[in-house]
Motif scaffolding. Structure first.
Motif, mmCIF file in Angstrom:
data_model
loop_
_atom_site.group_PDB
_atom_site.id
_atom_site.type_symbol
_atom_site.label_atom_id
_atom_site.label_comp_id
_atom_site.label_asym_id
_atom_site.label_seq_id
_atom_site.Cartn_x
_atom_site.Cartn_y
_atom_site.Cartn_z
ATOM 1 N N VAL A 69 -4.940 -7.138 -15.477
ATOM 2 C CA VAL A 69 -4.766 -5.749 -15.882
ATOM 3 C C VAL A 69 -4.929 -4.861 -14.657
ATOM 4 C CG1 VAL A 69 -5.604 -3.889 -17.377
ATOM 5 C CG2 VAL A 69 -5.684 -6.268 -18.174
ATOM 6 N N ARG A 70 -3.890 -4.086 -14.373
ATOM 7 C CA ARG A 70 -3.985 -3.095 -13.301
ATOM 8 C C ARG A 70 -4.541 -1.823 -13.914
ATOM 9 N NH1 ARG A 70 1.319 -1.008 -11.436
ATOM 10 N NH2 ARG A 70 0.878 0.491 -13.053
ATOM 11 N N LEU A 71 -5.649 -1.373 -13.369
ATOM 12 C CA LEU A 71 -6.232 -0.130 -13.850
ATOM 13 C C LEU A 71 -5.512 1.020 -13.172
ATOM 14 C CD1 LEU A 71 -10.025 -1.052 -13.735
ATOM 15 C CD2 LEU A 71 -8.418 -1.300 -15.631
ATOM 16 N N GLY A 72 -5.140 1.985 -13.900
ATOM 17 C CA GLY A 72 -4.425 3.131 -13.356
ATOM 18 C C GLY A 72 -3.783 3.889 -14.486
ATOM 19 N N ILE A 73 -2.979 4.857 -14.126
ATOM 20 C CA ILE A 73 -2.282 5.659 -15.125
ATOM 21 C C ILE A 73 -0.797 5.499 -14.871
ATOM 22 C CG2 ILE A 73 -1.943 7.972 -16.049
ATOM 23 C CD1 ILE A 73 -4.774 8.605 -14.994
ATOM 24 N N GLU A 121 -9.751 -7.299 -8.104
ATOM 25 C CA GLU A 121 -9.067 -7.065 -6.839
ATOM 26 C C GLU A 121 -9.316 -5.608 -6.507
ATOM 27 O OE1 GLU A 121 -7.639 -8.370 -3.679
ATOM 28 O OE2 GLU A 121 -7.395 -9.756 -5.326
ATOM 29 N N PRO A 122 -9.949 -5.289 -5.423
ATOM 30 C CA PRO A 122 -10.413 -6.210 -4.404
ATOM 31 C C PRO A 122 -11.589 -7.045 -4.893
ATOM 32 C CG PRO A 122 -11.129 -3.979 -3.888
ATOM 33 C CD PRO A 122 -10.254 -3.889 -5.092
ATOM 34 N N ALA A 123 -11.728 -8.223 -4.305
ATOM 35 C CA ALA A 123 -12.741 -9.179 -4.752
ATOM 36 C C ALA A 123 -14.159 -8.642 -4.595
ATOM 37 C CB ALA A 123 -12.592 -10.494 -3.986
ATOM 38 N N VAL A 174 -8.072 -6.216 -12.722
ATOM 39 C CA VAL A 174 -9.114 -6.973 -13.415
ATOM 40 C C VAL A 174 -8.478 -8.262 -13.907
ATOM 41 C CG1 VAL A 174 -10.734 -7.020 -15.348
ATOM 42 C CG2 VAL A 174 -10.180 -4.843 -14.245
ATOM 43 N N TYR A 175 -9.146 -9.375 -13.685
ATOM 44 C CA TYR A 175 -8.721 -10.670 -14.218
ATOM 45 C C TYR A 175 -9.739 -11.049 -15.281
ATOM 46 C CZ TYR A 175 -6.103 -10.249 -9.957
ATOM 47 O OH TYR A 175 -5.281 -9.757 -8.964
ATOM 48 N N ALA A 176 -9.250 -11.349 -16.472
ATOM 49 C CA ALA A 176 -10.168 -11.548 -17.591
ATOM 50 C C ALA A 176 -9.625 -12.545 -18.597
ATOM 51 C CB ALA A 176 -10.420 -10.210 -18.290
ATOM 52 N N SER A 184 -17.529 -3.118 -6.140
ATOM 53 C CA SER A 184 -18.861 -2.993 -6.724
ATOM 54 C C SER A 184 -18.940 -1.861 -7.748
ATOM 55 C CB SER A 184 -19.911 -2.789 -5.630
ATOM 56 O OG SER A 184 -19.620 -1.617 -4.890
ATOM 57 N N SER A 185 -17.860 -1.100 -7.894
ATOM 58 C CA SER A 185 -17.844 -0.030 -8.895
ATOM 59 C C SER A 185 -16.462 0.043 -9.533
ATOM 60 C CB SER A 185 -18.206 1.313 -8.265
ATOM 61 O OG SER A 185 -17.168 1.746 -7.417
ATOM 62 N N LEU A 186 -16.417 0.627 -10.709
ATOM 63 C CA LEU A 186 -15.176 0.718 -11.475
ATOM 64 C C LEU A 186 -14.073 1.434 -10.693
ATOM 65 C CD1 LEU A 186 -13.963 0.034 -14.258
ATOM 66 C CD2 LEU A 186 -14.770 2.252 -15.059
#
Length: 173
Positions: free
Chosen positions: A116-120, A76-78, A89-91, A81-83
């Motif tokens: 997983v929400r990427l962030g701090i 997300e967003p679907a 992230v759905y895994a 194209s970059s990290l």
């Protein structure tokens, strides 16, 4: 006869063009292999470095190290194209606990889809096991990824790498 050849050539060119357009459209909608590798590494690190308290919050009660295999199947967003563009992230994940057994086949493991929400700080959401599990997965994972959420790992390389790290971790104790 010339008309027939021209028509055949035109039809062939048109068909080839449509096929190429379809392949490009499909490829453009799929995360790149490099992005998937980066996401897998990021989520693996998040899971393996999580504190005991964070694991307990997901319903996993143990005091040992964790070794994980991760295979992303969506973002997300679907169209990311970059990290740096990825928010979620759905895994699929498969984590083994090193303290219960020194052998992978009999180790205590947890697996399934995660978000997983990427962030701090990062945020890991794991659907609670038990009755109603499929519905909790569907609430956690966007509908466009439901089929992938219930699928097995498509490539065993992440699991094989986790097995090797598990063996190293258990022999290092």
């Amino acid at each position: 006869m010339i008309r027939t050849r021209r028509g055949l050539v035109a039809a062939s060119v048109t068909l080839a063009g449509l096929t190429l357009a379809g392949v490009m459209f499909f490829a453009g909608r799929q995360p790149s292999a490099q992005l998937n590798e980066e996401l897998a590494a990021q989520v693996t690190m998040i899971l393996e470095r999580a504190s005991t308290g964070e694991h307990h919050a997901h319903g996993h009660n143990f005091e040992s190290d964790v070794v994980c295999a991760v295979e992303p199947f969506g973002t997300e967003p679907a169209g990311a194209s970059s990290l740096v563009e990825v928010k979620w992230v759905y895994a699929r994940h498969l984590c083994a606990i090193t303290g219960e057994s020194s052998e992978w086949p009999v180790s205590v493991r947890a697996s399934g889809p995660i978000a997983v929400r990427l962030g701090i700080p990062p945020l890991v959401k794991v659907p609670e096991a038990g009755a109603g599990y499929p519905e909790r997965v569907r609430r956690l994972i966007p509908p466009r990824y439901h089929e992938e959420a219930f699928a097995d790992f498509s490539d065993d390389s992440a699991i094989e790498a986790a097995k090797q790290r598990f063996a190293q971790a258990t022999t290092a104790r």
